[in-house]
Design a protein around this motif. Structure first.
Motif, PDB file in Angstrom:
ATOM      1  N   SER A   8       0.806  -1.364  -0.388  1.00 30.46           N
ATOM      2  CA  SER A   8      -0.136  -0.131  -0.059  1.00 30.46           C
ATOM      3  C   SER A   8       0.583   1.638   0.687  1.00 30.46           C
ATOM      4  O   SER A   8       0.440   2.481  -0.549  1.00 30.46           O
ATOM      5  CB  SER A   8      -1.247  -0.205   1.156  1.00 30.46           C
ATOM      6  OG  SER A   8      -0.583   0.320   2.266  1.00 30.46           O
ATOM      7  N   THR A  11       0.944   2.352  -4.102  1.00 27.47           N
ATOM      8  CA  THR A  11       0.651   2.264  -4.053  1.00 27.47           C
ATOM      9  C   THR A  11      -0.674   3.618  -3.642  1.00 27.47           C
ATOM     10  O   THR A  11      -1.313   4.274  -4.951  1.00 27.47           O
ATOM     11  CB  THR A  11      -0.748   1.359  -4.912  1.00 27.47           C
ATOM     12  OG1 THR A  11      -1.150   0.811  -3.481  1.00 27.47           O
ATOM     13  CG2 THR A  11       0.625   0.570  -4.911  1.00 27.47           C
ATOM     14  N   PHE A  12      -0.073   3.952  -2.502  1.00 31.02           N
ATOM     15  CA  PHE A  12      -0.872   5.036  -1.687  1.00 31.02           C
ATOM     16  C   PHE A  12      -1.672   6.456  -2.353  1.00 31.02           C
ATOM     17  O   PHE A  12      -1.823   6.781  -3.093  1.00 31.02           O
ATOM     18  CB  PHE A  12      -0.733   5.336  -1.428  1.00 31.02           C
ATOM     19  CG  PHE A  12      -1.680   6.247   0.371  1.00 31.02           C
ATOM     20  CD1 PHE A  12      -2.901   6.298   0.261  1.00 31.02           C
ATOM     21  CD2 PHE A  12      -1.008   7.789   0.274  1.00 31.02           C
ATOM     22  CE1 PHE A  12      -3.640   7.098   1.503  1.00 31.02           C
ATOM     23  CE2 PHE A  12      -1.088   8.616   1.199  1.00 31.02           C
ATOM     24  CZ  PHE A  12      -3.225   8.518   1.319  1.00 31.02           C
ATOM     25  N   LEU A  13       0.165   7.097  -2.620  1.00 30.78           N
ATOM     26  CA  LEU A  13      -0.084   8.252  -3.825  1.00 30.78           C
ATOM     27  C   LEU A  13      -0.355   8.422  -5.337  1.00 30.78           C
ATOM     28  O   LEU A  13      -1.490   9.354  -5.114  1.00 30.78           O
ATOM     29  CB  LEU A  13       1.673   8.792  -3.569  1.00 30.78           C
ATOM     30  CG  LEU A  13       1.850   9.340  -2.228  1.00 30.78           C
ATOM     31  CD1 LEU A  13       3.360   9.487  -2.401  1.00 30.78           C
ATOM     32  CD2 LEU A  13       0.934  10.342  -1.095  1.00 30.78           C
ATOM     33  N   ALA A  15      -3.162   6.250  -6.258  1.00 28.46           N
ATOM     34  CA  ALA A  15      -4.245   6.323  -6.245  1.00 28.46           C
ATOM     35  C   ALA A  15      -5.109   7.370  -5.501  1.00 28.46           C
ATOM     36  O   ALA A  15      -5.814   7.872  -6.268  1.00 28.46           O
ATOM     37  CB  ALA A  15      -4.575   5.268  -5.182  1.00 28.46           C
ATOM     38  N   LEU A  16      -4.189   7.998  -4.524  1.00 31.76           N
ATOM     39  CA  LEU A  16      -4.219   9.497  -4.163  1.00 31.76           C
ATOM     40  C   LEU A  16      -4.208  10.349  -5.639  1.00 31.76           C
ATOM     41  O   LEU A  16      -5.710  11.386  -5.716  1.00 31.76           O
ATOM     42  CB  LEU A  16      -4.127  10.555  -3.323  1.00 31.76           C
ATOM     43  CG  LEU A  16      -5.054  11.147  -2.722  1.00 31.76           C
ATOM     44  CD1 LEU A  16      -5.226  10.641  -1.370  1.00 31.76           C
ATOM     45  CD2 LEU A  16      -3.607  11.906  -1.411  1.00 31.76           C
ATOM     46  N   ALA A  17      -3.779  10.494  -6.461  1.00 33.42           N
ATOM     47  CA  ALA A  17      -3.705  11.467  -7.570  1.00 33.42           C
ATOM     48  C   ALA A  17      -4.667  11.471  -8.851  1.00 33.42           C
ATOM     49  O   ALA A  17      -5.074  12.170  -8.429  1.00 33.42           O
ATOM     50  CB  ALA A  17      -2.427  11.016  -8.073  1.00 33.42           C
ATOM     51  N   LEU A  19      -7.845   9.273  -7.775  1.00 31.41           N
ATOM     52  CA  LEU A  19      -8.510  10.445  -7.440  1.00 31.41           C
ATOM     53  C   LEU A  19      -9.045  11.500  -7.443  1.00 31.41           C
ATOM     54  O   LEU A  19     -10.099  12.560  -7.410  1.00 31.41           O
ATOM     55  CB  LEU A  19      -8.666  10.186  -5.611  1.00 31.41           C
ATOM     56  CG  LEU A  19      -9.966  10.095  -4.922  1.00 31.41           C
ATOM     57  CD1 LEU A  19     -11.079   9.595  -5.194  1.00 31.41           C
ATOM     58  CD2 LEU A  19     -10.476  10.068  -3.402  1.00 31.41           C
ATOM     59  N   PHE A  20      -7.980  12.586  -7.396  1.00 28.22           N
ATOM     60  CA  PHE A  20      -7.937  13.196  -6.954  1.00 28.22           C
ATOM     61  C   PHE A  20      -8.095  13.734  -8.897  1.00 28.22           C
ATOM     62  O   PHE A  20      -9.428  15.292  -9.241  1.00 28.22           O
ATOM     63  CB  PHE A  20      -7.155  15.016  -6.797  1.00 28.22           C
ATOM     64  CG  PHE A  20      -6.297  14.551  -5.487  1.00 28.22           C
ATOM     65  CD1 PHE A  20      -7.681  14.004  -3.961  1.00 28.22           C
ATOM     66  CD2 PHE A  20      -5.548  14.933  -4.749  1.00 28.22           C
ATOM     67  CE1 PHE A  20      -7.019  14.710  -3.138  1.00 28.22           C
ATOM     68  CE2 PHE A  20      -4.982  15.011  -3.304  1.00 28.22           C
ATOM     69  CZ  PHE A  20      -5.725  14.764  -2.098  1.00 28.22           C
ATOM     70  N   TRP A  35      -2.087  21.275  -7.814  1.00 28.75           N
ATOM     71  CA  TRP A  35      -2.529  20.480  -6.128  1.00 28.75           C
ATOM     72  C   TRP A  35      -3.189  20.012  -6.207  1.00 28.75           C
ATOM     73  O   TRP A  35      -3.067  18.518  -5.591  1.00 28.75           O
ATOM     74  CB  TRP A  35      -3.445  21.577  -5.573  1.00 28.75           C
ATOM     75  CG  TRP A  35      -2.413  22.612  -5.174  1.00 28.75           C
ATOM     76  CD1 TRP A  35      -3.078  23.827  -5.315  1.00 28.75           C
ATOM     77  CD2 TRP A  35      -1.565  22.416  -3.538  1.00 28.75           C
ATOM     78  NE1 TRP A  35      -2.475  24.822  -4.294  1.00 28.75           N
ATOM     79  CE2 TRP A  35      -1.581  24.347  -3.839  1.00 28.75           C
ATOM     80  CE3 TRP A  35      -0.807  22.076  -2.992  1.00 28.75           C
ATOM     81  CZ2 TRP A  35      -0.477  24.689  -3.152  1.00 28.75           C
ATOM     82  CZ3 TRP A  35      -0.297  22.420  -2.780  1.00 28.75           C
ATOM     83  CH2 TRP A  35       0.010  23.479  -2.151  1.00 28.75           C
ATOM     84  N   PRO A  39       0.457  15.330  -5.362  1.00 27.67           N
ATOM     85  CA  PRO A  39       0.686  13.650  -4.817  1.00 27.67           C
ATOM     86  C   PRO A  39       1.725  12.410  -5.885  1.00 27.67           C
ATOM     87  O   PRO A  39       2.088  12.352  -5.233  1.00 27.67           O
ATOM     88  CB  PRO A  39      -0.748  12.822  -4.613  1.00 27.67           C
ATOM     89  CG  PRO A  39      -1.628  13.586  -5.080  1.00 27.67           C
ATOM     90  CD  PRO A  39      -1.000  15.005  -5.138  1.00 27.67           C
TER      91      PRO A  39
END
Length: 69
Positions: A8, A11-13, A15-17, A19-20, A35, A39
């Motif tokens: 994780s 892959t978190f950043l 995935a966050l990108a 999502l954004f 902004w 990520p």
């Protein structure tokens, strides 16, 4: 005994990108693209900042050593 391993952290950043980006494209957020994509670029910028500070400290230490302090 069972061992759990997760990936994780890597892959978190991204995935966050994603999502954004999705929120930006659907109009749910009105942030600047800088902004939204932060990520992806912020970890690199942070690493370069730390590297620059370490380099400056090294140069300062070398300068002080040459002066005899």
């Amino acid at each position: 005994m069972s061992q759990k391993t997760t990936k994780s952290a890597g892959t978190f950043l991204p995935a966050l990108a994603l999502l954004f980006i999705g929120l930006k494209l659907t109009g749910h957020i009105t942030w600047s693209w800088w902004w939204v994509l932060a990520p992806l670029w912020a970890p690199v910028a942070f690493f370069l900042l730390v590297l620059a500070i370490a380099g400056l400290l090294w140069l300062w230490g070398d300068f002080m050593q040459r002066r005899g302090h």
